[in-house]
Write a protein that holds these residues in place. Structure first.
Motif, PDB file in Angstrom:
ATOM      1  N   MET A 149     -26.941   3.424 -36.211  1.00  0.00           N
ATOM      2  CA  MET A 149     -25.999   3.387 -37.325  1.00  0.00           C
ATOM      3  C   MET A 149     -25.033   2.218 -37.205  1.00  0.00           C
ATOM      4  O   MET A 149     -24.744   1.535 -38.184  1.00  0.00           O
ATOM      5  N   ASP A 150     -24.500   2.002 -35.999  1.00  0.00           N
ATOM      6  CA  ASP A 150     -23.498   0.952 -35.803  1.00  0.00           C
ATOM      7  C   ASP A 150     -24.207  -0.339 -35.419  1.00  0.00           C
ATOM      8  O   ASP A 150     -24.175  -0.785 -34.269  1.00  0.00           O
ATOM      9  N   ILE A 151     -24.847  -0.947 -36.406  1.00  0.00           N
ATOM     10  CA  ILE A 151     -25.667  -2.142 -36.166  1.00  0.00           C
ATOM     11  C   ILE A 151     -24.832  -3.261 -35.538  1.00  0.00           C
ATOM     12  O   ILE A 151     -23.734  -3.568 -35.993  1.00  0.00           O
ATOM     13  N   GLY A 152     -25.373  -3.858 -34.488  1.00  0.00           N
ATOM     14  CA  GLY A 152     -24.714  -5.008 -33.873  1.00  0.00           C
ATOM     15  C   GLY A 152     -23.468  -4.670 -33.094  1.00  0.00           C
ATOM     16  O   GLY A 152     -22.670  -5.565 -32.779  1.00  0.00           O
ATOM     17  N   CYS A 153     -23.243  -3.404 -32.761  1.00  0.00           N
ATOM     18  CA  CYS A 153     -22.085  -3.026 -31.955  1.00  0.00           C
ATOM     19  C   CYS A 153     -22.082  -3.871 -30.683  1.00  0.00           C
ATOM     20  O   CYS A 153     -23.141  -4.142 -30.113  1.00  0.00           O
ATOM     21  N   ARG A 154     -20.901  -4.274 -30.238  1.00  0.00           N
ATOM     22  CA  ARG A 154     -20.871  -5.232 -29.134  1.00  0.00           C
ATOM     23  C   ARG A 154     -19.633  -5.131 -28.268  1.00  0.00           C
ATOM     24  O   ARG A 154     -18.658  -4.458 -28.599  1.00  0.00           O
ATOM     25  N   MET A 155     -19.721  -5.864 -27.153  1.00  0.00           N
ATOM     26  CA  MET A 155     -18.597  -6.053 -26.243  1.00  0.00           C
ATOM     27  C   MET A 155     -18.130  -7.499 -26.379  1.00  0.00           C
ATOM     28  O   MET A 155     -18.936  -8.403 -26.587  1.00  0.00           O
ATOM     29  N   CYS A 156     -16.826  -7.701 -26.257  1.00  0.00           N
ATOM     30  CA  CYS A 156     -16.283  -9.056 -26.285  1.00  0.00           C
ATOM     31  C   CYS A 156     -15.123  -9.129 -25.292  1.00  0.00           C
ATOM     32  O   CYS A 156     -14.204  -8.302 -25.347  1.00  0.00           O
ATOM     33  N   LEU A 157     -15.172 -10.092 -24.400  1.00  0.00           N
ATOM     34  CA  LEU A 157     -14.159 -10.265 -23.360  1.00  0.00           C
ATOM     35  C   LEU A 157     -13.532 -11.645 -23.460  1.00  0.00           C
ATOM     36  O   LEU A 157     -14.234 -12.657 -23.429  1.00  0.00           O
ATOM     37  N   ILE A 335     -16.764 -13.985 -23.437  1.00  0.00           N
ATOM     38  CA  ILE A 335     -18.108 -13.461 -23.175  1.00  0.00           C
ATOM     39  C   ILE A 335     -18.379 -12.358 -24.184  1.00  0.00           C
ATOM     40  O   ILE A 335     -17.548 -11.484 -24.390  1.00  0.00           O
ATOM     41  N   GLU A 336     -19.543 -12.404 -24.786  1.00  0.00           N
ATOM     42  CA  GLU A 336     -19.864 -11.435 -25.836  1.00  0.00           C
ATOM     43  C   GLU A 336     -21.343 -11.081 -25.783  1.00  0.00           C
ATOM     44  O   GLU A 336     -22.195 -11.940 -25.555  1.00  0.00           O
ATOM     45  N   ASN A 337     -21.652  -9.827 -25.946  1.00  0.00           N
ATOM     46  CA  ASN A 337     -23.049  -9.380 -26.026  1.00  0.00           C
ATOM     47  C   ASN A 337     -23.133  -8.165 -26.926  1.00  0.00           C
ATOM     48  O   ASN A 337     -22.158  -7.428 -27.073  1.00  0.00           O
ATOM     49  N   HIS A 338     -24.281  -7.966 -27.551  1.00  0.00           N
ATOM     50  CA  HIS A 338     -24.402  -6.837 -28.473  1.00  0.00           C
ATOM     51  C   HIS A 338     -25.596  -5.945 -28.154  1.00  0.00           C
ATOM     52  O   HIS A 338     -26.513  -6.325 -27.438  1.00  0.00           O
ATOM     53  N   HIS A 339     -25.511  -4.733 -28.716  1.00  0.00           N
ATOM     54  CA  HIS A 339     -26.585  -3.743 -28.608  1.00  0.00           C
ATOM     55  C   HIS A 339     -26.798  -3.179 -30.011  1.00  0.00           C
ATOM     56  O   HIS A 339     -26.305  -3.730 -30.984  1.00  0.00           O
ATOM     57  N   ASN A 340     -27.570  -2.124 -30.147  1.00  0.00           N
ATOM     58  CA  ASN A 340     -27.887  -1.569 -31.474  1.00  0.00           C
ATOM     59  C   ASN A 340     -28.420  -2.660 -32.402  1.00  0.00           C
ATOM     60  O   ASN A 340     -27.852  -2.946 -33.463  1.00  0.00           O
ATOM     61  N   PHE A 341     -29.522  -3.245 -31.980  1.00  0.00           N
ATOM     62  CA  PHE A 341     -30.074  -4.382 -32.718  1.00  0.00           C
ATOM     63  C   PHE A 341     -31.567  -4.473 -32.428  1.00  0.00           C
ATOM     64  O   PHE A 341     -32.088  -3.807 -31.536  1.00  0.00           O
ATOM     65  N   ALA A 342     -32.253  -5.293 -33.216  1.00  0.00           N
ATOM     66  CA  ALA A 342     -33.673  -5.561 -32.981  1.00  0.00           C
ATOM     67  C   ALA A 342     -33.870  -7.070 -32.886  1.00  0.00           C
ATOM     68  O   ALA A 342     -33.295  -7.825 -33.673  1.00  0.00           O
ATOM     69  N   TRP A 343     -34.665  -7.483 -31.931  1.00  0.00           N
ATOM     70  CA  TRP A 343     -34.906  -8.902 -31.680  1.00  0.00           C
ATOM     71  C   TRP A 343     -36.401  -9.214 -31.777  1.00  0.00           C
ATOM     72  O   TRP A 343     -37.227  -8.391 -31.381  1.00  0.00           O
TER      73      TRP A 343
END
Length: 467
Positions: A149-157, A335-343
């Motif tokens: 549901m939360d497409i592209g949810c990510r971390m950012c530091l 630094i940033e990376n995401h999950h909830n995605f398709a590659w």
């Protein structure tokens, strides 16, 4: 009567991912069947792909079944009772701490005719459709609920130039900045109404997205509810890394976790409904309904997913820009990376596949990311090791031990306050449902994936802002 003619795309849609298998299926169909039997042949081919062992002695299809059951060393079929559908094997990390129901959900996903390969990360827990922490490779298809549901949810530091002593020296200023420069849930920024992403062509090209534009605008720069947060804390770097270009030491930093807000959720639900109708699925299988990427709907979802990911990125950069300005900070690394995605990626065989990472972090050798713990435990800055068994993935966090409702019924506010005080963490907002006790031990999760990532640094939360 003319013999049947199948197209490669028709066979691929059944889940055939190997060119030789596709060619052999078309050849055998053309040799033995007539045009009037096309739909029956396609149904049979799908059954053969799901359970080739059942067709090894078939006079017409034996050659194809034998090819499909040949062990490749990478993708093998589990042995199942006669008459049942087979599932592909998949690697499980930290299985001793994973709910068996999450494993069962992954097994169901591995039975899909489009599934090629999969893995379950150490933070895995039960989700809707694909489990959280599930990584699934599919052939030429995308599963909206395999993305989530939360497409592209990510971390950012953001790592700043100041000493972390600033946290205690300017605590009130930092807390005021967190309260004034962040928005959660339904709260909005009135001064964030201009951004290039608001003019994206997808809103004109895809009719469904037009009606989402207003909320897309209003939620720009904001964070979601639940486990989404903006933390101020300390980054510790033990040794110099060419990947980070940060000298050993301690740094003042901000870490955020959020996604594409309501926009991503609406995209997921809309295209799942379409996929269900096209495939005529019901029950549990309907949660894993997929869209062929050769279809118009599949192309639309893929474009909307990319937009949602870019929206999530824009939201984080707004959060970090506002905080850096309010705190008078200069960013030395982000630094940033995401999950909830398709590659779109390639297996080591060279075949292009679609890899869904639902609550899983990309961990190829070129990837750097952050794997968070809880509001009272550290987040780890990591570099990927490119492990193929994990489809070059790692966990996206610690992972829940129990649901939010269970946490509310199990723990008390007093327990939470005492624990945070002992860890030296101050909480602004938040609730018992996000209690650290409701999550797995992040240190155990990291030990379970030593083959997947290398640790480059650690972030320790000190002031946590949540809804």
């Amino acid at each position: 009567m003319k013999k049947i003619k199948l197209r490669g795309k028709e066979v691929k849609r059944l889940g055939y991912a190997n060119d030789r298998a596709i060619s052999l299926a078309i050849h055998l169909a053309g040799r033995h069947f007539k045009r009037s039997e096309k739909m029956e042949v396609l149904e049979t081919l799908e059954k053969i792909n799901l359970a080739p062992e059942s067709y090894l002695n078939d006079s017409l299809w034996g050659e194809l079944a034998q090819f499909l059951t040949q062990k490749s060393g990478k993708i093998q079929h589990k042995k199942k009772p006669k008459g049942s559908k087979s599932a592909l094997d998949f690697k499980i990390y930290g299985e001793e701490n994973i709910d068996p129901e999450a494993v069962r959900q992954m097994e169901t996903a591995m039975k899909l005719p489009i599934s090629v390969k999969g893995a379950l990360m150490a933070d895995a827990h039960v989700g809707y459709g694909l489990p959280i922490g599930g990584v699934l490779a599919a052939y030429n298809a995308v599963i909206p609920y395999g993305v989530g549901m939360d497409i592209g949810c990510r971390m950012c530091l953001s790592v700043f130039s100041s000493s972390p002593q600033k946290i205690d020296g300017e605590r009130d200023r930092i807390k005021n900045a967190l309260m004034n420069e962040t928005r959660f849930g339904l709260a909005e920024f009135k001064d964030e109404r201009e951004h290039e992403i608001l003019e994206r062509k997808e809103f004109q090209e895809i009719k469904f997205l037009k009606k989402l534009h207003k909320k897309f605008v209003s939620q720009l720069g904001t964070s979601g509810h639940g486990n989404h947060f903006v933390d101020v804390g300390v980054v510790k770097i033990s040794e110099f890394s060419q990947r980070l270009h940060l000298e050993p030491g301690e740094y003042f930093a901000v870490l955020s976790h959020s996604g594409s807000r309501n926009f991503g959720a609406e995209v997921c639900k809309h295209y799942t409904r379409i996929a269900r109708e096209k495939l005529e699925l019901s029950g549990e299988a309907a949660r894993l309904a997929w869209l062929d990427l050769d279809s118009e709907e599949g192309q639309e979802y893929w474009a909307a997913m990319q937009l949602a990911g870019d929206y999530s990125h824009a939201n984080h950069r707004i959060i970090h820009r506002r905080l850096a300005k309010a705190l008078g900070e200069k960013t030395v690394a982000i630094i940033e990376n995401h999950h909830n995605f398709a590659w779109k990626e390639k297996l080591d065989t060279g075949e292009e596949i679609i890899i869904h990472r639902k609550g899983a972090t990309p961990a190829g050798t070129e990837n750097i990311g952050i794997i968070p713990g809880t509001m009272a435990s550290p987040a780890f800055i990591v570099s990927g090791r490119g492990n193929e068994d994990a489809l070059q993935s790692a966990s996206h966090g610690a992972g829940r031990l129990m649901s939010r409702n269970q946490a509310k019924q199990t723990f008390t506010e007093s327990q939470l306050k005492k624990h945070l005080a002992a860890k030296g963490v101050e909480l602004l907002g938040g609730g018992i449902d996000e209690s650290p006790f409701a999550y797995k031990d992040i240190y155990e999760v990291m030990r379970a994936q030593e083959d997947l990532v290398d640790i480059l640094g650690v972030f320790y939360p000190k002031i946590v802002r949540m809804e």
